[in-house]
Design a protein around this motif. Structure first.
Motif, PDB file in Angstrom:
ATOM      1  N   GLY A  43      10.216  28.569 -32.485  1.00  0.00           N
ATOM      2  CA  GLY A  43       8.595  27.328 -32.441  1.00  0.00           C
ATOM      3  C   GLY A  43       7.140  28.187 -32.379  1.00  0.00           C
ATOM      4  O   GLY A  43       6.177  27.857 -33.598  1.00  0.00           O
ATOM      5  N   LEU A  44       7.655  29.188 -31.750  1.00  0.00           N
ATOM      6  CA  LEU A  44       5.761  29.773 -32.050  1.00  0.00           C
ATOM      7  C   LEU A  44       6.003  30.537 -32.652  1.00  0.00           C
ATOM      8  O   LEU A  44       4.855  31.660 -34.008  1.00  0.00           O
ATOM      9  CB  LEU A  44       5.773  30.852 -30.629  1.00  0.00           C
ATOM     10  CG  LEU A  44       6.048  30.701 -29.339  1.00  0.00           C
ATOM     11  CD1 LEU A  44       5.953  31.152 -27.991  1.00  0.00           C
ATOM     12  CD2 LEU A  44       4.125  29.804 -29.128  1.00  0.00           C
ATOM     13  N   THR A  45       6.739  31.674 -33.814  1.00  0.00           N
ATOM     14  CA  THR A  45       7.424  32.078 -34.150  1.00  0.00           C
ATOM     15  C   THR A  45       7.004  31.343 -35.842  1.00  0.00           C
ATOM     16  O   THR A  45       6.149  31.759 -36.661  1.00  0.00           O
ATOM     17  CB  THR A  45       8.664  32.741 -35.282  1.00  0.00           C
ATOM     18  OG1 THR A  45       8.971  33.351 -33.364  1.00  0.00           O
ATOM     19  CG2 THR A  45       8.930  33.449 -36.291  1.00  0.00           C
ATOM     20  N   ALA A  46       7.453  30.475 -36.113  1.00  0.00           N
ATOM     21  CA  ALA A  46       6.469  29.299 -36.978  1.00  0.00           C
ATOM     22  C   ALA A  46       5.079  29.238 -37.613  1.00  0.00           C
ATOM     23  O   ALA A  46       4.593  29.095 -38.136  1.00  0.00           O
ATOM     24  CB  ALA A  46       7.354  27.838 -37.522  1.00  0.00           C
ATOM     25  N   ALA A  47       4.415  28.949 -35.648  1.00  0.00           N
ATOM     26  CA  ALA A  47       3.287  28.864 -35.381  1.00  0.00           C
ATOM     27  C   ALA A  47       2.643  30.003 -36.064  1.00  0.00           C
ATOM     28  O   ALA A  47       1.067  29.343 -36.405  1.00  0.00           O
ATOM     29  CB  ALA A  47       3.226  28.483 -34.634  1.00  0.00           C
ATOM     30  N   MET A  48       3.230  30.653 -36.095  1.00  0.00           N
ATOM     31  CA  MET A  48       2.085  31.854 -35.961  1.00  0.00           C
ATOM     32  C   MET A  48       2.139  32.233 -37.353  1.00  0.00           C
ATOM     33  O   MET A  48       1.422  32.783 -38.331  1.00  0.00           O
ATOM     34  CB  MET A  48       3.441  33.312 -35.297  1.00  0.00           C
ATOM     35  CG  MET A  48       2.499  34.952 -35.118  1.00  0.00           C
ATOM     36  SD  MET A  48       1.124  34.941 -34.508  1.00  0.00           S
ATOM     37  CE  MET A  48       1.014  34.987 -33.095  1.00  0.00           C
ATOM     38  N   LEU A  49       3.654  32.207 -38.137  1.00  0.00           N
ATOM     39  CA  LEU A  49       3.387  32.438 -39.789  1.00  0.00           C
ATOM     40  C   LEU A  49       3.284  31.702 -40.802  1.00  0.00           C
ATOM     41  O   LEU A  49       2.112  31.440 -40.933  1.00  0.00           O
ATOM     42  CB  LEU A  49       4.904  32.074 -39.584  1.00  0.00           C
ATOM     43  CG  LEU A  49       5.981  33.269 -39.541  1.00  0.00           C
ATOM     44  CD1 LEU A  49       7.279  33.301 -40.251  1.00  0.00           C
ATOM     45  CD2 LEU A  49       5.581  34.638 -40.190  1.00  0.00           C
ATOM     46  N   GLY A  50       2.363  30.253 -40.211  1.00  0.00           N
ATOM     47  CA  GLY A  50       1.123  29.112 -39.754  1.00  0.00           C
ATOM     48  C   GLY A  50       0.212  29.980 -40.080  1.00  0.00           C
ATOM     49  O   GLY A  50      -1.038  30.121 -41.143  1.00  0.00           O
TER      50      GLY A  50
END
Length: 318
Positions: free
Chosen positions: A138-145
């Motif tokens: 989840g953190l990786t997805a949010a950071m990519l966003g």
């Protein structure tokens, strides 16, 4: 504290036919407030508006504290309330209000509500909360966003400073959440919210005096409406209702509900301000919101699954 009044509000919101409309109301008001904060630049300086808003909001909350007979917080908490006020109110809203001079309201809401990502990082570092695979995904997805939104604008040389200011506000908000849990978790939430907002407002007032002393103010029906709406409803009323809601729903529901705020802010900014939804903002928004939801929903599923394995005969029905 007057337990009768607080219990009455809690009992009222326990009715699902009232609870869910109230959650919807709070998130819509908070989303709409981004539109107002953006348009308020046409009537006064950004810090002047923030000062007026939070002065109205903090005074409203202090009146509520007086009515509920909660009283003053113990002296040992005052320095912590000042720190949270600086982190959660002063820094966050000085950053967001100044950044709104350059950044669209909808995009600002999406970036600011990356806050749960920063809270999770700081909680792991300072509170010792262990990460899970789902949380890291989840953190990786949010950071990519976040990088999708910032990187595209950086490539085109658009509004980078404003967007970085909003990121700084989101980081400060995440710090405030962790600091609050570490030092102020024992205080009544309405009391801590009222006094941290008061101390934070003092910081905004100082910044306003220094930077916008001679800035003209256009007090019109619209500007007064913006101040009263964001001060009384978006700040005082919604925070009060939200704290009661947090005691009635699980953190997963609360987190997912909070992510409706930037969604409403994005939609309302397009409808009311004529802002355009770009591909990068669309992709970044989906990644940030879905990443935060994945981290929380998966965490709840794991806890529930472990609980069933430990107590297979204890199944609740609704």
């Amino acid at each position: 504290m007057s337990k009768t009044r607080t219990t009455s509000l809690t009992n009222l919101l326990q009715n699902k036919f009232i609870l869910w409309p109230m959650i919807l109301m709070v998130t819509i008001i908070w989303g709409y407030s981004f539109v107002m904060m953006k348009d308020a630049h046409n009537y006064m300086g950004p810090f002047t508006f923030a000062s007026a808003r939070f002065l109205v909001g903090s005074l409203t909350l202090l009146v509520l504290v007086l009515i509920l007979k909660i009283g003053l917080p113990p002296k040992k908490y005052w320095k912590h309330l000042i720190i949270v006020g600086i982190l959660q109110t002063t820094i966050v809203y000085l950053c967001i209000m100044y950044a709104l001079r350059f950044v669209d309201a909808g995009k600002s809401g999406i970036i600011l509500y990356s806050m749960p990502m920063w809270s999770t990082i700081f909680a792991a570092k300072f509170l010792g909360e262990k990460g899970t695979p789902a949380k890291y995904i989840g953190l990786t997805a949010a950071m990519l966003g976040l990088l999708t939104i910032l990187g595209t604008d950086m490539w085109h040389g658009e509004n980078v400073i404003g967007e970085l200011l909003i990121v700084a506000g989101a980081i400060s908000w995440g710090c405030a959440n962790v600091y609050y849990r570490f030092h102020l978790g024992e205080l009544p939430k309405i009391q801590s919210s009222a006094f941290q907002m008061l101390f934070g407002t003092i910081g905004i007032l100082l910044a306003t005096i220094i930077t916008e002393w001679n800035t003209p103010i256009a007090w019109t029906g619209t500007s007064i409406y913006y101040v009263l709406f964001t001060g009384i409803l978006a700040s005082a009323l919604c925070f009060t209702v939200w704290f009661v809601i947090l005691g009635l729903v699980d953190m997963v529901t609360a987190t997912i509900s909070m992510m409706l705020v930037p969604v409403f802010g994005l939609v309302l900014s397009i409808v009311l301000l004529g802002e355009k939804l770009t591909v990068s903002v669309s992709i970044g928004s989906i990644l940030i919101i879905s990443g935060i939801m994945i981290a929380n929903v998966k965490k709840r599923y794991v806890r529930l699954h472990k609980g069933i394995r430990k107590n297979p005969n204890k199944v609740s029905s609704h």
